[in-house]
Design an enzyme around this catalytic site. Structure first.
Site, PDB file in Angstrom:
ATOM      1  N   TYR A  31      -0.865  -2.340  -8.230  1.00  0.00           N
ATOM      2  CA  TYR A  31      -2.103  -3.014  -8.639  1.00  0.00           C
ATOM      3  C   TYR A  31      -3.286  -2.489  -7.844  1.00  0.00           C
ATOM      4  CZ  TYR A  31      -2.263  -6.103  -4.478  1.00  0.00           C
ATOM      5  OH  TYR A  31      -2.360  -6.596  -3.207  1.00  0.00           O
ATOM      6  N   LYS A 142       0.233   0.135  -3.023  1.00  0.00           N
ATOM      7  CA  LYS A 142      -0.282  -1.192  -3.376  1.00  0.00           C
ATOM      8  C   LYS A 142       0.644  -1.812  -4.418  1.00  0.00           C
ATOM      9  CE  LYS A 142      -4.824  -3.446  -3.631  1.00  0.00           C
ATOM     10  NZ  LYS A 142      -4.573  -4.403  -2.567  1.00  0.00           N
ATOM     11  N   GLU A 174      -1.838  -4.641  10.061  1.00  0.00           N
ATOM     12  CA  GLU A 174      -2.980  -5.094   9.258  1.00  0.00           C
ATOM     13  C   GLU A 174      -2.853  -6.584   9.041  1.00  0.00           C
ATOM     14  OE1 GLU A 174      -2.886  -3.345   5.310  1.00  0.00           O
ATOM     15  OE2 GLU A 174      -0.698  -3.446   5.248  1.00  0.00           O
ATOM     16  N   LEU A 198      -1.945  -0.521   4.268  1.00  0.00           N
ATOM     17  CA  LEU A 198      -2.627  -0.111   3.052  1.00  0.00           C
ATOM     18  C   LEU A 198      -3.932   0.571   3.462  1.00  0.00           C
ATOM     19  CD1 LEU A 198      -2.472  -0.541  -0.134  1.00  0.00           C
ATOM     20  CD2 LEU A 198      -4.408  -2.059   0.277  1.00  0.00           C
TER      21      LEU A 198
HETATM   22  N1  PDD Z   1      -5.788  -6.866  -0.889  1.00  0.00           N
HETATM   23  N2  PDD Z   1      -4.144  -4.563   3.332  1.00  0.00           N
HETATM   24  C1  PDD Z   1      -3.501  -5.324   2.430  1.00  0.00           C
HETATM   25  C2  PDD Z   1      -2.062  -5.636   2.636  1.00  0.00           C
HETATM   26  C3  PDD Z   1      -4.213  -5.811   1.297  1.00  0.00           C
HETATM   27  O1  PDD Z   1      -3.565  -6.543   0.385  1.00  0.00           O
HETATM   28  C4  PDD Z   1      -5.597  -5.506   1.156  1.00  0.00           C
HETATM   29  C5  PDD Z   1      -6.411  -5.982  -0.004  1.00  0.00           C
HETATM   30  C6  PDD Z   1      -6.213  -4.712   2.144  1.00  0.00           C
HETATM   31  C7  PDD Z   1      -7.677  -4.316   2.078  1.00  0.00           C
HETATM   32  O2  PDD Z   1      -7.881  -3.279   1.144  1.00  0.00           O
HETATM   33  P1  PDD Z   1      -9.285  -3.148   0.369  1.00  0.00           P
HETATM   34  O3  PDD Z   1     -10.375  -3.086   1.401  1.00  0.00           O
HETATM   35  O4  PDD Z   1      -9.153  -1.886  -0.389  1.00  0.00           O
HETATM   36  O5  PDD Z   1      -9.426  -4.360  -0.498  1.00  0.00           O
HETATM   37  C8  PDD Z   1      -5.449  -4.250   3.218  1.00  0.00           C
HETATM   38  C9  PDD Z   1      -6.422  -7.306  -2.113  1.00  0.00           C
HETATM   39  C10 PDD Z   1      -7.854  -7.699  -1.977  1.00  0.00           C
HETATM   40  C11 PDD Z   1      -5.560  -8.367  -2.760  1.00  0.00           C
HETATM   41  O6  PDD Z   1      -4.350  -8.219  -2.690  1.00  0.00           O
HETATM   42  O7  PDD Z   1      -6.078  -9.307  -3.372  1.00  0.00           O
END
Ligand code: PDD
Length: 268
Positions: A31, A142, A174, A198
């Protein structure tokens, strides 16, 4: 709310996926979450590149080209009244008889929706807890299979906090759904990209607007003695953490470096 499913725009209530979809049966899919500010998709190329990387890692061909993705996103945003929102898209390997190996012939399932983003000028600081990072070794994908992240986020909520910061072998990886930054003696530090995190798009933006920031491992001890902690994501932008495991972070107030980074981010 209008959503997109397999070539069609339709009301959310009418969107249906067969129970043998491998996303439902196995969590076999990936996703993306992409922010939209004032009807404009933010950092689209970066999100589509990360999607491509996730798809390659699970050996699934991208079912659409960039132009087709862009058209779907723009249509969804305008049919849901534009403004500030986030686009959620997921691709699963599709519907097939339950069997672990990939089906020989299968059409991927494509689902896209948008959700309003409730942005405020100055986001409220949050509390966080630490959790053992119990996830697998491909956190750079992801993946829609998010059970560990869900358990970690739920543990945070049950402790009266908003996010869980994950520790693997004594080092910060993270957040349950975010990347982590600390400020130590004025220096901004975030863990380097590898298979345990991620590669966040918001993380990259922070590194771009703060060129002096370092990509270095952060030990649990460094996290606990940091002057500031931030968590970043596309939906929550950059949030200051003022309390970790029920202890104040730094002075227990929002930090000066965070206020600086927030201003720089807004100017983007
Ligand atoms: N998640 N790490 C993880 C495990 C995440 O699920 C996310 C973001 C991030 C930050 O990535 P980015 O800056 O590209 O949004 C880091 C999204 C927002 C979600 O699962 O809803």
């Amino acid at each position: 709310m209008i959503v997109y499913l397999n070539g069609e725009f339709l009301p959310l209530e009418e969107a249906r996926v067969p129970v043998l979809d491998r996303g439902f049966i196995f969590g076999d899919g990936v996703y993306e979450v992409i922010p939209v500010y004032n009807g404009e998709i933010f950092k689209l190329a970066e999100h589509l590149q990360r999607l491509e990387n996730s798809l390659n890692s699970i050996k699934l061909a991208n079912p659409l080209i960039i132009k087709e993705w862009t058209e779907i996103f723009n249509t969804l945003v305008s049919r849901n009244n534009g403004g500030d929102c986030s686009i959620y898209l997921q691709i699963t390997r599709g519907v097939a008889k339950r069997d672990h190996q990939f089906p020989e012939v299968v059409t991927p399932t494509i689902f896209v929706m948008s959700n309003p983003l409730n942005r405020v000028a100055v986001p409220a600081p949050i509390k966080a807890i630490t959790c053992e990072d119990i996830r697998w070794k491909r956190c750079d994908i992801k993946s829609i299979a998010l059970l560990p992240n869900i358990l970690q986020r739920q543990a945070a909520v049950e402790a009266g906090a908003t996010e869980a910061i994950l520790i693997r072998d004594g080092f910060v990886t993270e957040g349950a759904a975010s990347n982590v930054f600390i400020v130590e003696n004025g220096v901004v530090i975030t863990p380097p990209k590898n298979n345990f995190i991620l590669p966040g798009i918001t993380r990259d933006l922070v590194l771009e607007i703060m060129p002096s920031a370092k990509e270095e491992n952060i030990s649990e001890a460094q996290l606990r003695s940091a002057d500031e902690i931030w968590v970043t994501s596309s939906t929550r932008e950059i949030l200051p953490v003022i309390n970790l495991d029920n202890k104040p972070v730094g002075t227990g107030e929002v930090g000066a470096v965070w206020s600086q980074v927030l201003e720089l981010y807004k100017n983007l």
